[in-house]
Scaffold this active site. Structure first.
Site, PDB file in Angstrom:
ATOM      1  N   SER A 175       7.822   2.720   6.896  1.00  0.00           N
ATOM      2  CA  SER A 175       8.904   3.565   7.482  1.00  0.00           C
ATOM      3  C   SER A 175       8.736   5.096   6.772  1.00  0.00           C
ATOM      4  O   SER A 175       9.169   5.929   7.278  1.00  0.00           O
ATOM      5  CB  SER A 175      10.259   3.393   7.045  1.00  0.00           C
ATOM      6  OG  SER A 175      10.318   3.135   5.593  1.00  0.00           O
ATOM      7  N   CYS A 176       7.767   4.928   5.780  1.00  0.00           N
ATOM      8  CA  CYS A 176       7.407   6.452   5.393  1.00  0.00           C
ATOM      9  C   CYS A 176       6.459   7.355   6.197  1.00  0.00           C
ATOM     10  O   CYS A 176       6.236   8.418   5.995  1.00  0.00           O
ATOM     11  CB  CYS A 176       6.770   6.385   3.987  1.00  0.00           C
ATOM     12  SG  CYS A 176       5.077   5.986   4.108  1.00  0.00           S
ATOM     13  N   HIS A 180       7.651  -0.164  -6.386  1.00  0.00           N
ATOM     14  CA  HIS A 180       8.746   0.526  -5.450  1.00  0.00           C
ATOM     15  C   HIS A 180      10.277   0.446  -6.175  1.00  0.00           C
ATOM     16  O   HIS A 180      10.401  -0.278  -7.253  1.00  0.00           O
ATOM     17  CB  HIS A 180       8.894  -0.286  -3.964  1.00  0.00           C
ATOM     18  CG  HIS A 180       7.658   0.243  -3.203  1.00  0.00           C
ATOM     19  ND1 HIS A 180       6.670  -0.774  -3.016  1.00  0.00           N
ATOM     20  CD2 HIS A 180       7.295   1.374  -2.404  1.00  0.00           C
ATOM     21  CE1 HIS A 180       5.636  -0.069  -2.153  1.00  0.00           C
ATOM     22  NE2 HIS A 180       6.259   1.352  -1.941  1.00  0.00           N
ATOM     23  N   LYS A 216      -1.378   5.744   7.478  1.00  0.00           N
ATOM     24  CA  LYS A 216      -0.675   4.782   8.424  1.00  0.00           C
ATOM     25  C   LYS A 216      -0.276   5.261   9.824  1.00  0.00           C
ATOM     26  O   LYS A 216      -0.470   4.544  10.728  1.00  0.00           O
ATOM     27  CB  LYS A 216       0.810   4.289   7.607  1.00  0.00           C
ATOM     28  CG  LYS A 216       0.373   3.360   6.650  1.00  0.00           C
ATOM     29  CD  LYS A 216      -0.192   2.172   6.996  1.00  0.00           C
ATOM     30  CE  LYS A 216      -0.387   0.954   5.740  1.00  0.00           C
ATOM     31  NZ  LYS A 216      -0.733  -0.231   6.140  1.00  0.00           N
ATOM     32  N   TYR A 271      -0.594   8.488   2.054  1.00  0.00           N
ATOM     33  CA  TYR A 271      -0.402   6.942   2.518  1.00  0.00           C
ATOM     34  C   TYR A 271       0.014   7.121   3.881  1.00  0.00           C
ATOM     35  O   TYR A 271      -0.317   6.462   4.544  1.00  0.00           O
ATOM     36  CB  TYR A 271       0.509   6.380   1.487  1.00  0.00           C
ATOM     37  CG  TYR A 271       0.724   4.928   1.864  1.00  0.00           C
ATOM     38  CD1 TYR A 271      -0.033   3.939   1.823  1.00  0.00           C
ATOM     39  CD2 TYR A 271       2.175   4.679   2.439  1.00  0.00           C
ATOM     40  CE1 TYR A 271       0.348   2.628   2.489  1.00  0.00           C
ATOM     41  CE2 TYR A 271       2.200   3.547   3.230  1.00  0.00           C
ATOM     42  CZ  TYR A 271       1.580   2.355   2.742  1.00  0.00           C
ATOM     43  OH  TYR A 271       2.005   1.193   3.316  1.00  0.00           O
TER      44      TYR A 271
END
Length: 308
Positions: free
Chosen positions: A105-106, A176, A137, A133
Site C-alpha cells: 500500500s506504500c 514494521h 513496487k 521501495y
C-alpha cells in the site's frame, strides 16, 4: 497446475505455502535463496525454463520498516527492481499463464484521498521515507500492466496493506510498526518495565491485515479471470497507532506508562485502503485483529525464547 512460489520463507510467502498445502495443491515449486539467487537474471530464466510452472507468485522482496527504508534506499530499489524484473520477464519468456505480483500500500501518494482507491496510483508525491521501495513496487505494477496490454498476458498485482502474522520480522530497527510494538510490549511484560516507548506521536492511523488473509486472497484471485490489473487487499478499517498500543497493553495485561518519541518520524498520517474492488470480485478479509494477534503472539513467544 504447477505453481512457483518465490519467497516461500518470508512472512507472506510462508503463509501462502501453508494455504496452498491446506487446499491440497500438489505441484508447488519452491527453492531456497542459496540455490537460486533471484537477483541473477540468467539463473532465474533457466530455472523457469526447466520447471515450466503455470503460475508464478512473487512474494519475494526486500522489505523493512521506516528506519531501514530511510537508511538503505539504494538496496531497496535495486534488489526489488531486479527480483521482479527477472521473475516477470522470465515468466513471459517461458509462457507462464498467470503471475501474481505482491506489492504494498506504500505505492500510493503520501497525501492520497482516503480510503485509497487503486486509481489514485501516481496522482501525487510518495512518502519520502520509503520512496525507493515504493518506486520499485510501482514499476512492478506498471510492468504487469504493460505486458497485459502488449502481450495479452494475465498478470495481476495485489496491493496488501500493513501485514502481520507468524514468521514476521521483529528486529528493533528494521521491522514494521506492529511487530515492533509486539516486541516492545513483550519485553515490558517479561522485564517488568514501567515505560512503554513508542516511535513517533502515536497519532497516525494504520490498517492491519493478518497474513493468512493475504494468502487466501492470492489463491482466490489466482483462480479467477480478472479484468483489472491491480487490486487492493485489506480490511478497509484503520486505527491510530495509540489504539494498537492500548490493545497490546490490554492483551498482555501490562501496567506501564506510554512514552511517545516525537523526534521520530510518523510517516504517512493516514493510510487505509478502499477494498470495494476485491469485494466486487467476491473476496474479503475474514480474520479479526483479536484472533490474528493470538496466533501471531504464540509464534513470537516461541521465537523470542529460542533467541535468548
Amino acid at each position: 497446475m504447477s505453481i512457483f512460489l518465490a519467497g516461500h520463507k518470508g512472512l507472506v510467502g510462508s503463509a501462502i505455502l501453508r494455504k496452498l498445502r491446506k487446499k491440497n495443491y500438489k505441484k508447488i515449486i519452491t527453492i531456497s535463496r542459496k540455490n537460486l539467487d533471484l537477483l541473477d537474471q540468467k539463473a532465474v530464466h533457466s530455472f523457469l525454463k526447466k520447471k515450466k510452472p503455470k503460475v508464478v507468485i512473487i512474494a519475494a522482496a526486500k522489505v523493512g520498516g521506516v528506519y531501514h527504508n530511510n537508511t538503505h534506499g539504494a538496496d531497496f530499489i535495486y534488489e526489488n527492481l531486479q527480483i521482479q524484473n527477472n521473475l516477470i520477464h522470465g515468466s513471459f519468456k517461458n509462457k507462464v499463464k498467470k503471475v501474481i505480483f505482491l506489492g504494498s500500500s506504500c505505492i500510493y501518494p503520501k497525501k492520497s484521498k482516503q480510503p485509497i482507491k487503486e486509481k489514485y496510483l501516481l496522482t501525487g508525491k510518495l512518502e519520502e521515507t520509503n520512496e525507493p521501495y515504493a518506486v520499485a513496487k510501482i514499476a512492478g505494477v506498471k510492468m504487469c500492466e504493460a505486458y497485459n496490454k502488449q502481450y495479452k498476458t494475465k498478470y495481476l498485482s495485489l496491493m496488501p496493506t500493513n501485514t502481520y502474522g507468524p514468521n514476521d520480522n521483529y528486529h528493533t530497527n528494521n521491522s514494521h510498526f506492529f511487530p515492533a510494538l509486539i516486541k516492545k510490549a513483550h519485553e515490558c511484560k517479561i522485564k517488568k518495565q514501567k515505560i512503554f516507548k513508542v516511535w513517533g506521536s502515536g497519532k497516525p492511523l494504520r490498517e492491519l491485515i493478518f497474513v493468512d488473509d493475504i494468502a487466501d486472497a492470492c489463491i482466490f484471485f489466482m483462480n479467477k479471470n480478472i479484468k483489472d490489473t491491480i487490486i487492493n487487499i485489506g480490511t478497509g478499517k484503520d486505527m491510530r497507532i495509540k489504539d494498537y498500543v492500548n490493545f497490546l497493553i490490554k492483551k498482555l495485561k501490562l501496567k506501564v506508562n506510554i512514552k511517545y518519541d516525537n523526534k521520530k518520524p510518523d510517516g504517512v498520517f493516514r493510510k487505509v485502503l478502499d477494498v470495494n474492488l476485491a469485494r466486487k470480485y467476491g473476496w474479503k478479509s475474514k480474520i479479526s485483529l483479536e484472533k490474528g494477534f493470538d496466533i501471531t503472539y504464540k509464534d513470537f513467544e516461541k521465537k523470542y525464547k529460542k533467541n535468548q
